[in-house]
Design an enzyme around this catalytic site. Structure first.
Site, PDB file in Angstrom:
ATOM      1  N   ASP A 116       0.863  -1.170   0.000  1.00 13.77           N
ATOM      2  CA  ASP A 116       0.000   0.000   0.000  1.00 13.77           C
ATOM      3  C   ASP A 116       0.910   1.235   0.000  1.00 13.77           C
ATOM      4  OD1 ASP A 116      -2.162   1.722   0.005  1.00 13.77           O
ATOM      5  OD2 ASP A 116      -3.262   0.664   1.568  1.00 13.77           O
TER       6      ASP A 116
HETATM    7  C1  NOJ Z   1      -4.136   3.868   0.210  1.00 14.20           C
HETATM    8  C2  NOJ Z   1      -5.309   2.939   0.301  1.00 14.20           C
HETATM    9  O1  NOJ Z   1      -5.238   2.193   1.497  1.00 14.20           O
HETATM   10  C3  NOJ Z   1      -5.392   1.994  -0.872  1.00 14.20           C
HETATM   11  O2  NOJ Z   1      -6.597   1.271  -0.767  1.00 14.20           O
HETATM   12  C4  NOJ Z   1      -5.300   2.747  -2.161  1.00 14.20           C
HETATM   13  O3  NOJ Z   1      -5.462   1.872  -3.249  1.00 14.20           O
HETATM   14  C5  NOJ Z   1      -3.952   3.434  -2.214  1.00 14.20           C
HETATM   15  N1  NOJ Z   1      -3.874   4.377  -1.119  1.00 14.20           N
HETATM   16  C6  NOJ Z   1      -3.708   4.185  -3.519  1.00 14.20           C
HETATM   17  O4  NOJ Z   1      -4.469   5.316  -3.580  1.00 14.20           O
END
Ligand code: NOJ
Length: 715
Positions: free
Chosen positions: A243
């Site tokens: 993430d």
């Molecule tokens: C953080 C989020 O937890 C995730 O779900 C998302 O895809 C990413 N950022 C990218 O924006």
């Protein structure tokens, strides 16, 4: 490939700043970037692909990522709302529309579906989830994967999907986003992991790690999850992305001392690509040179990434021609969004048949509330690209539907759903008094759910409950339409309204769907994908709980107000309930009312004994005994009475959306194989265990039409 080129493939760069700035252009040319995210300008994306393909030594095209969570320009209901449709085919279609709209910009990879089991409505990200149940989430998550990816990922208009967040993210302590999760391995395997395994089985291209710390090891450094379960047990051959910056966050978690160690932990655990962070770029090379990381580890990660690029057909077709795809927001997209919104609305209450409203027998209706005419708020969380201009608001749709027949009086009454000012309430009461019925549009604005937007109190915010009471006092029929990103505690208003339609954040076409239901063009047919508590203190509350050694029953519950003064300690029922909330939810999982009446009768079971490896037919008759045609979601639950580990009191094992005309009936059949009854036992192996089972068919998790059978052991 040189080592630098390999490490480049493992690096995902945030390209939201527009045209590749010089530094990014240089990185692309040098082969030091494998993927970008957050740029949706097709001209810029094509230019970045061109540099990667034509000006880098190896010419490897880019993965272009974006959070296409519930639609792109055309916004579908939030995923939790989509889950309320219990309609995998429609959900697949919604994802397919989203994919082809996103693909017009050059995006070839979405970070969806989010399939974290969510048993805590305080958690803001429950909005993005498919609810509390492992089976429902598995079925619907797999449908989304099929929608995004189509039959062939290399076809234009399909994009790679990503199962996230692996794993356990939804169990954040107290529903506070990013908080620690502690999930015993047995529960992890029986509840949290099955949707991810289903995603693998449906061919999902990628996985994203969770931000959270699972049992002491943050998911981004968790080899048990990423190697043992995902690769060894499930044979996943796609790519694993971290993430956002979660590799470097291993240090903040307190797992590592610095970025170099974070890169070591993540790559060793099995994270192939680092999203927005430079731990890999800065440290992988030296970790390999020092012999800490084997080059085979990096080679395997690069292979996983390239495999998806090949499957996407990017080497043949790296560029995007938006004109080769259907236009954004075309009739099919809007129709899909409308169907999803329509089927997602759950009617929670309808006293005295308050709904549907009849434009023929009334002269006027009051439309009141902060969410009646708020084009952006009906779209929900994660709508980076959502086009608010496409939104049909409920107010607009009601006007269009009945405005030429009856007087529609509108008052916003509150600036936002959180406003405390009651200044406009006198006017609301006046309008209510002058009209034949009042429709209150209540709930939460988009910003109150989603990532990092958790709430500790999940009742209607601001002065909304007061607005309900004031309007109620007029004596007019009051209909509450609630738009929200999570289940809410509605205890303080439920008895003050005649009817409740829970519409989630219904997306672009939400208004049309709601108007059609309000005025009886369509019957509500959604069913809850998550339990609605009476009070926040009941959380976590979910239908497939364990029985405990002291299960509560109506006979054992004592209410706090009924306790005698000086009651002896052991006089109060001695079972698992709250003195002030009992043990039942306000609305159970699977629940939802209809404009017609459905009756379930005559459950039949193919045999009352089966052997391991055999199947069983279970069926019941469903009759529409009301006056209108409607869909019903028929649900099948089982209980395994005795296991090597204790089993839930009920588990969903099948469901079907069925449409019946008034007077029509049908026998609804389900086939249960003993594999469907398998679970992970005390030995952490999945198998079905011989013994006695109960099975129910009905319209919610409280279905009471029951049959019994046994699985007998082979002798
Ligand atoms: C953080 C989020 O937890 C995730 O779900 C998302 O895809 C990413 N950022 C990218 O924006």
């Amino acid at each position: 490939m040189t080592l630098a080129e390999k490490i480049g493939q493992m690096r995902q760069i945030n390209a939201s700043d527009g045209y590749p700035p010089d530094w990014l252009g240089d990185e692309l040319r040098a082969g030091r970037v494998g993927s970008i995210l957050n740029n949706v300008d097709v001209g810029m994306v094509n230019e970045m692909q061109r540099i990667a393909v034509e000006e880098s030594r190896l010419g490897i095209p880019l993965l272009v990522g974006r959070d296409v969570i519930h639609g792109f320009k055309t916004v579908m209901p939030i995923p939790l709302g989509q889950a309320a449709t219990w309609n995998p085919d429609l959900i697949r279609d919604g994802a397919s529309v989203a994919a082809r709209e996103a693909a017009t910009t050059g995006v070839n990879w979405t970070f969806a579906p989010m399939i974290d089991i969510s048993r805590d409505a305080r958690w803001g990200r429950i909005a993005e989830s498919l609810g509390e149940d492992a089976y429902l989430t598995s079925e619907l998550g797999a449908a989304m994967v099929r929608g995004f990816q189509g039959d062939d990922l290399s076809e234009s208009g399909t994009i790679a999907a990503c199962a996230k967040h692996f794993a356990g993210y939804g169990a954040a302590e107290s529903g506070r986003d990013y908080a620690t999760t502690n999930i015993p391995e047995n529960e992890l395997r029986n509840v949290y992991l099955p949707p991810f395994q289903a995603a693998v089985d449906s061919g999902v291209s990628s996985f994203m790690t969770s931000f959270s710390d699972l049992d002491g090891v943050p998911a981004t450094g968790n080899a048990f999850l990423l190697r043992q379960v995902l690769r060894d047990e499930w044979a996943f051959d796609g790519l694993v992305v971290s993430d956002w910056d979660s590799v470097r966050q291993l240090q903040i978690h307190g797992l590592t001392e610095n970025d170099r160690e974070s890169a070591f932990e993540a790559v060793t655990a099995g994270v192939d690509m680092e999203m927005h962070g430079d731990a890999y770029a800065n440290h992988l090379e030296s970790l390999i040179e020092d012999g800490r990381v084997d080059i085979a580890t990096v080679d395997a990660s690069v292979a996983n990434i390239l495999r998806i690029k090949f499957r996407l057909g990017l080497f043949e077709n790296p560029f995007t021609d938006p004109d080769s795809l259907p236009p954004i927001g075309d009739p099919e997209a809007l129709e899909t969004a409308e169907q999803l919104a329509l089927q997602s609305v759950v009617m929670l209450r309808n006293e005295g048949g308050a709904l549907p409203l009849s434009a023929e027998s009334m002269n006027s209706v009051a439309v009141i509330g902060p969410l009646a005419d708020a084009p952006i708020e009906q779209l929900g969380t994660w709508i980076f690209d959502g086009d608010r201009e496409l939104s049909i608001t409920p107010m607009h749709a009601i006007h269009t539907l009945v405005g030429h027949d009856i007087d529609v009086r509108y008052l916003r009454a509150m600036e936002t759903s959180r406003s405390h000012s009651t200044e406009a309430f006198d006017e609301a009461v006046e309008i209510a008094s002058e009209t034949d019925a009042v429709v209150l549009f209540l709930g939460e604005e988009s910003i109150l759910s989603g990532e990092a937007h958790s709430r500790a109190d999940i009742s209607l915010p601001g002065a909304q409950a007061e607005l309900v009471r004031r309007v109620r006092a007029t004596g007019k029929p009051v209909i509450a339409v609630i738009l929200a990103g999570r289940p809410l505690t509605l205890t303080d208003i439920v008895d003050d309204v005649d009817a409740i339609l829970f519409a989630w954040h219904p997306g672009t076409m939400g208004g049309s769907a709601i108007a059609d239901i309000l005025f009886g063009r369509q019957s509500p047919s959604g069913k809850l994908p998550a339990t609605f508590p009476r009070m926040v203190g009941q959380i976590p509350i979910y239908y497939n709980q364990k029985n405990t050694g002291k299960p509560p029953s109506p006979d054992t519950v004592v209410h706090i107000d009924d306790i005698d003064a000086h009651a002896p300690q052991l006089s109060l029922g001695m079972t698992a309930f709250h003195l002030d909330a009992g043990y039942t939810p306000l609305f159970p999982f699977g629940f939802g009312l209809s404009y017609t009446r459905f009756e379930y009768r005559d459950i039949e079971i193919g045999s009352d004994e089966i052997r391991l490896g055999e199947s069983l037919l279970v069926s019941a008759e469903l009759a529409n005994v009301g006056d209108v045609a409607a869909d019903e979601i028929v649900q099948l639950y089982v209980r395994d009475l005795v296991g090597s580990v204790t089993r839930p009191v009920r588990e969903l094992k099948g469901f079907r959306r069925v449409r019946l005309e008034p007077g029509e009936s049908a026998r609804i059949e389900f086939t249960l194989h003993t594999d469907d009854l398998a679970f992970v036992g005390r030995d952490m192996q999945r198998s079905a265990e011989p013994g006695e089972f109960h099975v129910w068919i009905g319209g919610s998790s409280e279905a009471d039409l029951q049959a019994n059978f046994r699985i007998v052991a082979d002798d």
